[in-house]
Design a protein around this motif. Structure first.
Motif, short mmCIF file in Angstrom:
data_model
loop_
_atom_site.label_atom_id
_atom_site.label_comp_id
_atom_site.label_asym_id
_atom_site.label_seq_id
_atom_site.Cartn_x
_atom_site.Cartn_y
_atom_site.Cartn_z
N LYS A 1 6.35 -0.44 8.24
CA LYS A 1 5.78 1.10 8.09
C LYS A 1 5.06 1.21 6.68
N THR A 2 4.27 2.17 6.64
CA THR A 2 3.28 2.26 5.72
C THR A 2 3.70 2.40 4.09
N ASP A 3 5.15 2.73 4.05
CA ASP A 3 5.78 2.73 2.92
C ASP A 3 6.47 1.45 2.48
N LYS A 4 6.04 0.27 3.16
CA LYS A 4 6.54 -1.12 2.92
C LYS A 4 8.20 -1.47 3.52
N GLN B 1 -2.53 -2.14 1.26
CA GLN B 1 -2.78 -0.69 1.40
C GLN B 1 -3.40 -0.35 0.06
N SER B 2 -3.96 0.85 -0.03
CA SER B 2 -4.76 1.36 -1.34
C SER B 2 -4.97 2.81 -0.91
N ARG B 3 -5.42 3.55 -2.28
CA ARG B 3 -6.01 4.73 -2.00
C ARG B 3 -7.48 4.56 -1.58
N THR B 4 -8.06 5.64 -1.06
CA THR B 4 -9.47 5.47 -0.53
C THR B 4 -10.19 5.34 -1.49
N ASP B 5 -10.09 5.55 -2.81
CA ASP B 5 -10.87 5.09 -3.79
C ASP B 5 -10.75 3.64 -4.39
N GLY C 1 0.06 5.06 13.86
CA GLY C 1 0.93 6.15 13.41
C GLY C 1 1.25 5.95 11.98
N ASN C 2 2.55 5.71 11.88
CA ASN C 2 3.22 5.33 10.62
C ASN C 2 3.55 3.80 10.33
N GLY D 1 -7.64 3.57 8.28
CA GLY D 1 -7.12 4.58 7.45
C GLY D 1 -6.64 5.85 7.58
N ALA D 2 -6.00 6.37 6.83
CA ALA D 2 -5.30 7.84 7.34
C ALA D 2 -5.18 8.67 6.03
N GLY D 3 -5.60 9.96 5.88
CA GLY D 3 -5.46 10.69 4.68
C GLY D 3 -6.11 10.07 3.68
N ASN D 4 -5.08 9.86 2.56
CA ASN D 4 -5.76 9.41 1.29
C ASN D 4 -5.52 7.58 1.11
N TYR D 5 -5.14 6.99 2.43
CA TYR D 5 -4.85 5.61 2.29
C TYR D 5 -5.82 4.75 2.98
N LEU D 6 -5.94 3.51 2.85
CA LEU D 6 -6.58 2.67 3.57
C LEU D 6 -5.75 1.53 3.96
#
Length: 338
Positions: A166-169, A124-128, A147-148, A92-97
């Motif tokens: 990349k994390t933005d797909k 990928q998901s939000r941390t919630d 990284g990204n 995870g990083a920031g608000n994402y897992l």
């Protein structure tokens, strides 16, 4: 006046719609990470990625609920379910897992149409747990957030490949035709064991077009970089745990027993031995001194957070054990579902 009023209303509607569109893209934008950022520790990922600590919370695979993803504080409070399917290789990083998720095993609370739909791949998901998105659909294995990009193994009948996305797909690409394990990521570089032609130690520079360089010869398994050393299991020497100083390639033997798995932090190495007079989970300092057995038995999936070490027993897919890192309490069962 009526025409002017209609123009003003139209302008206001356009502005509101435009603002709403901008806001939507803003809240759904995946922020960039430092390119050297690692989503989880190497040792945790080598042990299946069952636990990942991020910003004061621990995200973990809950064996008591068919391996679904849960979260809690580092003190094991405020336990919350996040997925209804089992996960591995959590980072995870920031608000994402990021994790591998599939519907082979579902939460005990899942019913209805969700039990018939098949899901699997890099997610990928939000941390919630919200905003779940499949980045890559397919049978994959080890993965790490570097990284990204998420680097991940693609399973194939004759082995597999290493890919990244990349994390933005965007920017999906095949990194190597070898089935390289990406878990050993540190400071922009992936340290890994050769797969196809040999089992030497290699380094992949993710900041230089994924260029690969050989570091040392040998059968160097599960390499972990820490403070100038590579810690690893030497397959030629019956999987004894060793460390190699990268500046000199000088090797030190840390154990005289065959090691099944290990993990480490800034102070300790936790490792498991089964081929010994008394099989046990052990702990020692980073130079191999002060070796102490922690708990008799054969254990796997050794995972570390800032406060606890977690592990599972051989041939037991449900129970999780834990103990404070500092040894202030004896090992016991960890049960996040009372």
């Amino acid at each position: 006046m009526s025409r002017i009023r209609n123009i003003i209303i139209a302008i206001l509607i356009t502005v509101i719609i435009g603002a709403a569109v901008v806001f939507y893209f803003y809240i759904n934008m995946i922020p960039d990470n430092d390119p050297t950022y690692a989503g989880n520790t190497v040792g945790n990922l080598y042990n299946g990625g069952y636990f990942c600590e991020l910003d004061g919370r621990v995200y973990f695979r809950n064996n008591y609920d068919n391996g679904c993803l849960y979260s809690m504080t580092v003190d094991e409070q405020d336990i919350k379910p996040l997925t209804t399917m089992n996960v591995y290789f959590v980072s995870g990083a920031g608000n994402y897992l990021y994790y591998y998720m599939d519907s082979q095993h579902l939460s005990n609370s899942t019913s209805g149409i969700g039990t018939t739909v098949k899901y699997y791949g890099v997610y990928q998901s939000r941390t919630d747990g919200t905003k779940q998105k499949c980045l890559y659909r397919g049978r994959t294995a080890a993965q790490q957030l570097c990284g990204n990009y998420v680097y991940f193994q693609i399973k194939e009948a004759d082995g597999g490949q290493l890919a990244k996305i990349k994390t933005d797909k965007t920017n999906l690409s095949i990194v190597s035709e070898e089935y390289i394990d990406p878990c050993g990521f540190y400071n922009g570089k992936i340290y890994f064991t050769g797969v196809t032609n040999d089992h030497n130690l290699y380094m992949m520079d993710t900041q230089n077009n994924d260029k690969i360089t050989k570091i040392a010869d040998g059968y160097i398994f599960y390499p972990i970089y820490h403070d100038g050393y590579i810690y690893y299991m030497d397959a030629v020497d019956n999987y004894h745990l060793k460390r190699m100083e990268l500046s000199t390639n000088k090797v030190e033997e840390l154990t005289s027993n065959r090691v099944d798995c290990f993990n480490l932090n800034d102070n300790y190495i936790f490792y498991s031995v089964s081929e010994a007079l008394i099989p046990a989970l052990h702990v020692m300092t980073l130079d191999g001194s002060s070796d102490v057995p922690v708990l008799q038995g054969v254990y796997f999936h050794i995972s570390l957070t800032s406060k606890y070490v977690y592990f599972t027993a051989f041939n037991d897919d449900m129970r999780i054990y834990h103990m404070p890192i500092d040894g202030s309490e004896a090992p016991g069962l960890f049960n996040p579902i009372e």
